[in-house]
Design an enzyme around this catalytic site. Sequence first.
Site, PDB file in Angstrom:
ATOM      1  N   ASP A  20     -20.568 -42.568  56.537  1.00 52.07           N
ATOM      2  CA  ASP A  20     -21.417 -41.686  55.740  1.00 52.07           C
ATOM      3  C   ASP A  20     -22.774 -42.198  55.072  1.00 52.07           C
ATOM      4  OD1 ASP A  20     -18.927 -40.254  56.150  1.00 52.07           O
ATOM      5  OD2 ASP A  20     -18.475 -40.129  54.044  1.00 52.07           O
ATOM      6  N   ASP A  58     -20.337 -36.773  56.104  1.00 50.44           N
ATOM      7  CA  ASP A  58     -19.793 -36.024  55.326  1.00 50.44           C
ATOM      8  C   ASP A  58     -20.427 -34.752  55.376  1.00 50.44           C
ATOM      9  OD1 ASP A  58     -17.353 -36.105  53.414  1.00 50.44           O
ATOM     10  OD2 ASP A  58     -18.880 -36.179  51.589  1.00 50.44           O
ATOM     11  N   HIS A  60     -19.922 -30.834  54.081  1.00 48.80           N
ATOM     12  CA  HIS A  60     -19.284 -30.012  53.326  1.00 48.80           C
ATOM     13  C   HIS A  60     -20.019 -28.367  53.374  1.00 48.80           C
ATOM     14  CE1 HIS A  60     -16.962 -33.161  51.849  1.00 48.80           C
ATOM     15  NE2 HIS A  60     -17.448 -33.432  50.927  1.00 48.80           N
ATOM     16  N   HIS A  64     -17.350 -26.187  48.186  1.00 54.55           N
ATOM     17  CA  HIS A  64     -16.278 -26.968  48.668  1.00 54.55           C
ATOM     18  C   HIS A  64     -15.294 -27.376  47.505  1.00 54.55           C
ATOM     19  CE1 HIS A  64     -14.147 -30.689  50.454  1.00 54.55           C
ATOM     20  NE2 HIS A  64     -14.189 -29.865  51.367  1.00 54.55           N
ATOM     21  N   HIS A  93     -22.446 -32.450  46.802  1.00 55.45           N
ATOM     22  CA  HIS A  93     -23.070 -33.396  47.866  1.00 55.45           C
ATOM     23  C   HIS A  93     -22.791 -33.086  49.405  1.00 55.45           C
ATOM     24  CE1 HIS A  93     -18.802 -34.595  47.580  1.00 55.45           C
ATOM     25  NE2 HIS A  93     -19.139 -35.165  48.909  1.00 55.45           N
ATOM     26  N   LYS A 118     -17.119 -34.547  59.027  1.00 56.89           N
ATOM     27  CA  LYS A 118     -15.632 -34.511  58.311  1.00 56.89           C
ATOM     28  C   LYS A 118     -15.691 -33.719  56.890  1.00 56.89           C
ATOM     29  CE  LYS A 118     -15.951 -38.859  56.198  1.00 56.89           C
ATOM     30  NZ  LYS A 118     -16.058 -38.502  54.669  1.00 56.89           N
ATOM     31  N   CYS A 163     -14.517 -43.612  51.420  1.00 61.66           N
ATOM     32  CA  CYS A 163     -14.520 -43.011  52.749  1.00 61.66           C
ATOM     33  C   CYS A 163     -14.433 -44.441  53.514  1.00 61.66           C
ATOM     34  CB  CYS A 163     -15.607 -42.367  53.060  1.00 61.66           C
ATOM     35  SG  CYS A 163     -15.654 -40.635  52.425  1.00 61.66           S
TER      36      CYS A 163
HETATM   37  C1  VGL Z   1     -17.440 -40.068  49.666  1.00 64.19           C
HETATM   38  C2  VGL Z   1     -16.732 -39.060  47.605  1.00 64.19           C
HETATM   39  C3  VGL Z   1     -17.091 -37.640  48.396  1.00 64.19           C
HETATM   40  C4  VGL Z   1     -17.543 -41.153  50.735  1.00 64.19           C
HETATM   41  C5  VGL Z   1     -17.421 -38.615  50.311  1.00 64.19           C
HETATM   42  O1  VGL Z   1     -18.408 -41.096  51.349  1.00 64.19           O
HETATM   43  O2  VGL Z   1     -17.128 -42.252  50.161  1.00 64.19           O
HETATM   44  N1  VGL Z   1     -17.069 -40.179  48.595  1.00 64.19           N
HETATM   45  N2  VGL Z   1     -17.402 -37.568  49.367  1.00 64.19           N
HETATM   46 ZN    ZN Z   2     -17.726 -35.530  50.261  1.00 71.64          ZN
END
Ligand code: VGL
Ligand code: ZN
Length: 216
Positions: A20, A58, A60, A64, A93, A118, A163
């Site tokens: 991410d 990430d 979404h 979401h 995000h 994901k 994550c």
């Molecule tokens: C993440 C919060 C929401 C991460 C992803 O990449 O750690 N944290 N979505």
């Molecule tokens: Zn996320």
Amino acid sequence: MTPSLSRLAADPRSALLVIDMQYDFLPGGALAVAGGDALVPLINRLGAQFRNVVISQDWHPAEHISFASSHAGRQPFDSITLPYGPQTLWPDHCIQGTRGAEIHADLNLPHVQLILRKGCNPGIDSYSAFVEADRTTQTGLAGYLKERGIDSVFVVGLALDFCVAWTALDARAAGFNTWVITDACKPIDLGGSLDKAWRNFQAADVMRVNSRELVD
Ligand code: VGL
Ligand code: ZN
């Protein structure tokens, strides 16, 4: 450098999982992790040591279920209970196709073969690159790695306590030898999440390593 570990990185049975590294998680982004951008040069150097590198993204849909904006009266960083369990609510995000969801342009890993997206299911979050937050739905990553003969993974990126942690714990649960390269990650640190990640790593035999042991 620790010769056995640097040999292991280069081994075709090992993979680096880069989690991410997207603009929304970097300073200036919607869910910025302090110091995240400073990791880019180190992750580039680490990536060059590995035959196999996988990037997660990430990704979404708008509205979401993990977004506070999808729940009337809720604020980012509130916690709610969903059918699959507790869920932290986040600012919007990494919405599919937006600039914030793009991977940092300075990440220079030309040999990456798989970019795994994901969190695409509107009703299920997925911190982990292996198993979604319902703890049932597989992303397919374990199968991909196993079919390619990979048995050891090293995890870096954002965020260490979300994550990265869930990905590393699920890698271990799926039977991979698992290391977190701790100085190549940065945490969000929300309500004890970082301490919990360290405890979970220890309990699950997720190993911690410093990048110094892998690169000069
Ligand atoms: C993440 C919060 C929401 C991460 C992803 O990449 O750690 N944290 N979505
Ligand atoms: Zn996320």
